[in-house]
Scaffold this active site. Structure first.
Site, PDB file in Angstrom:
ATOM      1  N   HIS A  67       0.659  -1.194  -0.013  1.00 18.96           N
ATOM      2  CA  HIS A  67      -0.001  -0.246  -0.230  1.00 18.96           C
ATOM      3  C   HIS A  67       1.016   1.363   0.039  1.00 18.96           C
ATOM      4  CE1 HIS A  67      -2.568  -3.115   2.254  1.00 18.96           C
ATOM      5  NE2 HIS A  67      -3.640  -2.696   1.307  1.00 18.96           N
ATOM      6  N   ASP A  99      -3.374  -7.076  -7.452  1.00 17.81           N
ATOM      7  CA  ASP A  99      -4.836  -7.441  -7.907  1.00 17.81           C
ATOM      8  C   ASP A  99      -5.117  -6.975  -9.228  1.00 17.81           C
ATOM      9  OD1 ASP A  99      -6.241  -7.858  -5.141  1.00 17.81           O
ATOM     10  OD2 ASP A  99      -4.893  -6.306  -4.953  1.00 17.81           O
TER      11      ASP A  99
HETATM   12  P1  AMP Z   1      -6.424  -3.692  -0.244  1.00 17.39           P
HETATM   13  O1  AMP Z   1      -6.188  -2.893   0.951  1.00 17.39           O
HETATM   14  O2  AMP Z   1      -6.077  -5.102  -0.212  1.00 17.39           O
HETATM   15  O3  AMP Z   1      -7.985  -3.535  -1.010  1.00 17.39           O
HETATM   16  O4  AMP Z   1      -5.169  -3.245  -1.567  1.00 17.39           O
HETATM   17  C1  AMP Z   1      -5.629  -1.858  -1.766  1.00 17.39           C
HETATM   18  C2  AMP Z   1      -4.666  -1.445  -2.810  1.00 17.39           C
HETATM   19  O5  AMP Z   1      -3.279  -1.858  -2.603  1.00 17.39           O
HETATM   20  C3  AMP Z   1      -4.938  -2.282  -4.064  1.00 17.39           C
HETATM   21  O6  AMP Z   1      -4.815  -1.515  -5.332  1.00 17.39           O
HETATM   22  C4  AMP Z   1      -4.108  -3.424  -4.166  1.00 17.39           C
HETATM   23  O7  AMP Z   1      -3.593  -3.996  -5.404  1.00 17.39           O
HETATM   24  C5  AMP Z   1      -2.652  -2.839  -3.584  1.00 17.39           C
HETATM   25  N1  AMP Z   1      -1.714  -3.906  -2.827  1.00 17.39           N
HETATM   26  C6  AMP Z   1      -2.197  -4.822  -1.964  1.00 17.39           C
HETATM   27  N2  AMP Z   1      -1.124  -5.585  -1.916  1.00 17.39           N
HETATM   28  C7  AMP Z   1       0.174  -5.085  -2.744  1.00 17.39           C
HETATM   29  C8  AMP Z   1       1.234  -5.535  -3.099  1.00 17.39           C
HETATM   30  N3  AMP Z   1       1.587  -6.537  -2.298  1.00 17.39           N
HETATM   31  N4  AMP Z   1       2.010  -4.915  -3.887  1.00 17.39           N
HETATM   32  C9  AMP Z   1       1.627  -3.677  -4.475  1.00 17.39           C
HETATM   33  N5  AMP Z   1       0.134  -3.366  -4.328  1.00 17.39           N
HETATM   34  C10 AMP Z   1      -0.574  -3.955  -3.416  1.00 17.39           C
END
Ligand code: AMP
Length: 297
Positions: free
Chosen positions: A36, A158
């Site tokens: 994030h 994602d």
């Molecule tokens: P989430 O909180 O899981 O909904 O993720 C929020 C954002 O962070 C989304 O755009 C995800 O794709 C991105 N994200 C989550 N994990 C990763 C990671 N390991 N590397 C890059 N982006 C990430």
């Protein structure tokens, strides 16, 4: 100073009074990690103001999924965001966190609209999680319409989600530029995810099968001419999925190689493919992918 806003009313007043030439947006479900944070830093680098939303969206969880137990850690999240924001690099930028205090702030009683993108939403994760992407596009549209950013930052972890949201933004001419950011991994290769903390020590070792398998398949595409590589990869995938029946610790939900833009079988026009996998280890479902250029000559 990092600002925290917890109600729709507060946030709408903030946006109304905002006088910024560039506004970047990073939607999250919180429990922030370095994945994030790279999105937040990229937005801070490129925009006068950055809005980070922290909202565990009930609409994107199925009835038997982990909505209730999804890790929530607002205090720690704010500390991490403040630490970055207060570093000398970002002193002139504004950082605002919108963390709705209840679901009602985003989806009030009577909210009846669903935004859905057909086609791209129906593959990969969409098959195992019916309604998931409609939940995602509905909340992202709702947040986009509140924040009205010029740029929004999404992780390629994602990847399908990024493609679906990009299609929505283009179809509806939202005028928001989507910026994809690379996957951030732990030292052992596992992609960072809030769900990794559900894994026991043994499960975490088993989970490495996901990035390692994707790496092996990527290697074949990198080393061989496309037609031969594709056949090899398809055979290997078939063998791996066959082993699902005998493996008790983990289960492939899917493992596929698809055109990276259309998420269809690669064809003569494909230049880039995505190797995407979802592996359930114990009770934890993990996803990962590799985007690879095809070698024709
Ligand atoms: P989430 O909180 O899981 O909904 O993720 C929020 C954002 O962070 C989304 O755009 C995800 O794709 C991105 N994200 C989550 N994990 C990763 C990671 N390991 N590397 C890059 N982006 C990430």
């Amino acid at each position: 100073m990092t600002e925290l806003l917890r109600t729709l009313n507060q946030f709408e007043i903030f946006i109304k009074n905002l006088n910024s030439s560039t506004l970047g947006f990073v939607p999250t479900m919180g429990n922030l990690h370095e994945g994030h944070m790279t999105l937040v830093k990229e937005s801070l680098h490129n925009n006068e103001t950055t809005v980070v939303s922290i909202f565990v969206n009930p609409k994107q969880f199925g009835p038997n999924e982990d909505y209730k137990k999804y890790p929530r850690s607002l205090g720690d999240d704010l500390k991490k965001l403040k630490k970055i924001h207060e570093s000398s690099e970002f002193q002139d930028q504004k950082l605002v966190v919108f963390a709705p205090i209840t679901t009602d702030e985003v989806f009030p009683t009577g909210f009846a609209t669903t935004i859905s993108v057909s086609g791209l939403s129906d593959k990969l994760c969409g098959l195992a999680r019916p309604g998931h992407f409609a939940g995602v596009t509905t909340v992202v549209y709702r947040l986009f319409s509140l924040v009205r950013p010029q740029k929004a930052y999404f992780g390629q972890k994602d990847y399908q989600q990024y493609l679906v949201i990009k299609q929505m933004a283009e179809d509806l001419k939202l005028g928001i530029q989507l910026i994809p950011m690379p996957i951030i991994r732990d030292e052992d290769g596992l992609a960072l995810s809030s769900r990794n903390q559900y894994l026991s020590t043994d499960e975490r070792k088993t989970a490495l099968l996901l990035p390692q398998t994707l790496d092996q398949l990527r290697k074949i595409i990198k080393e061989e001419m496309w037609e031969k590589a594709y056949l090899k990869v398809k055979t290997k995938i078939a063998n791996i999925l066959e082993s699902n029946k005998t493996n008790i610790n983990c289960n492939w939900d899917y493992l596929e190689i698809l055109d990276a833009l259309k998420l269809t079988d690669p064809d003569d026009e494909s230049h880039t493919v995505v190797i995407a996998g979802a592996l359930t280890v114990g009770k934890t479902r993990l996803i990962d992918n590799r985007i690879v250029e095809i070698r024709n000559v």
